[in-house]
Enzyme design. Structure first.
Site, PDB file in Angstrom:
ATOM      1  CB  THR A 205      -0.956   0.007   1.220  1.00  0.00           C
ATOM      2  OG1 THR A 205      -1.762   1.182   1.171  1.00  0.00           O
ATOM      3  CG2 THR A 205      -0.195  -0.001   2.536  1.00  0.00           C
ATOM      4  NE  ARG A 206       0.446   4.193  -5.516  1.00  0.00           N
ATOM      5  CZ  ARG A 206      -0.412   5.141  -5.900  1.00  0.00           C
ATOM      6  NH1 ARG A 206      -0.474   6.280  -5.235  1.00  0.00           N
ATOM      7  NH2 ARG A 206      -1.194   4.944  -6.935  1.00  0.00           N
ATOM      8  CG  HIS A 210      -9.868   4.350   3.975  1.00  0.00           C
ATOM      9  ND1 HIS A 210      -9.763   5.350   4.916  1.00  0.00           N
ATOM     10  CD2 HIS A 210      -9.341   4.861   2.824  1.00  0.00           C
ATOM     11  CE1 HIS A 210      -9.223   6.426   4.367  1.00  0.00           C
ATOM     12  NE2 HIS A 210      -8.947   6.154   3.104  1.00  0.00           N
ATOM     13  CG  HIS A 213      -7.973  -0.454   1.977  1.00  0.00           C
ATOM     14  ND1 HIS A 213      -8.269   0.855   2.228  1.00  0.00           N
ATOM     15  CD2 HIS A 213      -7.924  -0.572   0.636  1.00  0.00           C
ATOM     16  CE1 HIS A 213      -8.394   1.508   1.098  1.00  0.00           C
ATOM     17  NE2 HIS A 213      -8.195   0.669   0.107  1.00  0.00           N
ATOM     18  NE  ARG A 300     -11.474  -1.151 -11.017  1.00  0.00           N
ATOM     19  CZ  ARG A 300     -11.448   0.057 -11.572  1.00  0.00           C
ATOM     20  NH1 ARG A 300     -10.707   1.007 -11.008  1.00  0.00           N
ATOM     21  NH2 ARG A 300     -12.166   0.329 -12.650  1.00  0.00           N
TER      22      ARG A 300
END
Length: 588
Positions: A205-206, A210, A213, A300
């Site tokens: 992740t960057r 939330h 996730h 995605r």
């Protein structure tokens, strides 16, 4: 580095082996390091860029295993053409060391590698010096030559020569933030082994995590029956991303309060992303294998840089998942697709969208809505969407749009009218209560860029200095107005990257050359026509007009004040200014 020992009473799990069989370790120790330190201070030095600094760190600790150096020509060529190293090993992304000045580089000689702050890091024995082609690498690796791709804008400013050779790393780059979470692959492996799980799923992740996730990552860990490695990138990400300090603070709170600490590891990855979409997703899977993961969540539009000059996404939404799936058996890492998860308000739970019965009421918020509708307007994110701790951290770091910084960049020929419009705009913005800094090209050359000439290299240096200062002003919530010819697209796009895609407004003052020459009170065009000035933009040096600027102005049929007010209206529409008469702060 941190030492980890298995928790009492737990068996140590056997993780998947590193990619290529073993972790590369380039760190010199003991007497060898002491001797190299003394020796290296006598060598010619090369200062690394921030990107190469990240690459060196991950090469040194084995995150890029089986790579043990910046790529030589054989590896580089086969990687960009076939996604494989010279020996046939799958490896999709080139990791090279470009240099601008090779005058002090000789094959067979040693050179000291230093950080941008001149800290001594490594000694390289130069074994190869070779040329690389930006159009070829961009086309083959990124699938585009569009200068809106953030890496292409950066690559355009690099030297066209790469060097490679054996590395001895004396020290890793000095880092002072979140030191307890900065772990090498070997350290992460020991920690995961101590948890007693053989299966590990990694989450790249960057962005903030939330609730959706969070739900996805927990489900993925249950699905593989193993541990979860939350592995956020904190090196170089997409321009405009939320800074890693803010993100990591939110990750720490979530791990502490909402994840199972007996099966979850939070560790930071100082990776310089390429935003190369599908190829990069394969690379990320390889890297996570070196950290001990045998499953990897692929999202995605994974590692997508957004839209091109025509407003189209650079990569298809599922292209990354398709490519990782194609190579997952060869990598040894099984892909876990990131499925769209929505909230069911009537049942107070999350569910995969394709499992939701027709007619069921759902709630979701897009990334654009988060940035513009909520954070952009000072509205607190709802509790079903994100944890209250994360919402508080993001609200503090992301003030409403009308309080955020931005850069308004005027470009156009000399005499187009940039400075006049910029000065009026500065006055109008201050009327609206914004703190404004005007960076005019002529004034900057007198102070910030004194001593630079008008060669292409010096022009680029001048524009990049303006871009750097403007980016810092915008980052600290001021408004930077820049008015400079800035004739080259790639350099302007690098300035866009420095400021951040979401806070850069390019204004093309589209005045015909003939009109500019008539307005030329300084006589510069006339001197250029007589040959007294060489390399003058529009005469004997090209001007590259913007392909898709945010604003295009004409000056033959519109006054400078009208043009400035048109920009004000645009900024109002974007939310960077409160509407006329609306002094109520929506954040209050």
């Amino acid at each position: 580095m941190n030492d980890f020992t298995p928790a009492s009473g737990k068996t140590t799990a056997e993780l998947i082996s590193p990619y290529g069989g073993k972790l590369v370790n380039l760190l010199a120790e003991g007497e060898e390091r002491r001797e190299l330190l003394e020796y290296a201070n006598k060598l010619t030095s090369l200062q690394l860029t921030p990107r190469s600094l990240c690459d060196l760190e991950l090469l040194a600790v084995g995150a890029f295993s089986p790579l043990d150096r910046f790529m030589g020509k054989a590896d580089y060529t086969r990687v960009i053409e076939e996604m494989r190293l010279a020996d046939g090993t799958l490896f999709p992304i080139p990791v090279t060391l470009p240099v601008a000045d090779t005058s002090s580089v000789q094959v067979g000689k040693d050179i000291a590698l230093r950080s941008p702050r001149n800290d001594l890091l490594a000694v390289m024995t130069v074994e190869e010096v070779f040329e690389w082609s930006l159009p070829q690498e961009a086309r083959l690796v990124l699938g585009t030559e569009d200068v809106r791709h953030p890496l292409i804008a950066e690559m355009a400013l690099l030297g066209r020569t790469c060097i490679s050779g054996r590395l001895k790393v004396l020290d890793l780059p000095k880092r002072y933030d979140f030191c307890e979470l900065r772990r090498t692959p070997a350290e992460v492996r020991r920690l995961l082994e101590s948890m007693g799980y053989s299966n590990v799923v990694a989450f790249q992740t960057r962005n903030p995590i939330h609730r959706a996730h969070e739900e996805l990552t927990k489900r993925a860990a249950r699905q593989v029956g193993g541990a979860l490695l939350i592995h956020p990138v904190i090196g170089i990400t997409k321009p405009g991303d939320i800074d890693h300090y803010t993100r990591v603070r939110s990750y720490k709170v979530l791990i502490e309060r909402y994840y199972d600490k007996q099966s979850t590891v939070l560790s930071l990855l100082p990776l310089a992303m390429r935003m190369a979409g599908p190829r990069e997703a394969v690379w990320h899977a390889i890297i996570r294998r070196n950290y001990g993961a045998n499953h990897f969540i692929v999202g995605r539009d994974h590692a997508g840089p957004g839209n091109d000059c025509q407003g189209r996404p650079f990569y298809g939404p599922y292209a990354a998942q398709e490519l990782v799936r194609q190579f997952e058996s060869e990598i040894g890492v099984k892909m876990v697709p990131f499925k769209e998860i929505v909230y069911l308000p009537d049942e107070d739970r999350f569910e995969e969208q394709d499992q939701v019965p027709t007619g069921t009421r759902i709630a979701s918020i897009s990334g654009t809505e988060v940035r513009l509708d909520y954070l952009g307007n000072g509205k607190r994110l709802p509790g079903w969407f994100t944890r209250p701790e994360t919402a508080a951290i993001l609200s503090k770091a992301s003030p409403p749009l009308h309080r955020r910084g931005l850069c308004v960049w005027f470009t156009g020929l000399s005499g187009a009218g940039k400075s006049t419009i910029a000065e009026i705009l500065a006055t109008l913005l201050m009327e609206y209560g914004r703190a404004v800094t005007l960076l005019d090209g002529d004034v900057v050359r007198t102070h910030l860029s004194k001593g630079l000439g008008f060669s292409k290299e010096d022009r680029d240096a001048n524009i990049l200095r303006i871009g750097f200062v403007a980016g810092e002003i915008a980052r600290h919530h001021g408004v930077a107005i820049c008015a400079a010819v800035s004739p080259y697209r790639a350099t302007r796009d690098e300035c866009r990257a420095m400021a951040g895609e979401n806070r850069f407004v390019e204004v093309f003052v589209d005045t015909p050359l003939a009109v500019c020459e008539k307005r030329d009170t300084k006589g510069m065009y006339a001197k250029a026509r007589r040959g007294e000035i060489k390399g003058f933009t529009g005469v004997d040096d090209p001007y590259e007009p913007p392909v898709n600027p945010e604003i295009r102005l004409t000056t033959t049929d519109c006054s400078p004040e009208d043009n400035a007010r048109a920009i004000i209206r645009y900024l109002m529409d974007c939310g960077f200014l409160l509407q006329d008469g609306d002094e109520k702060d929506p954040a209050l």
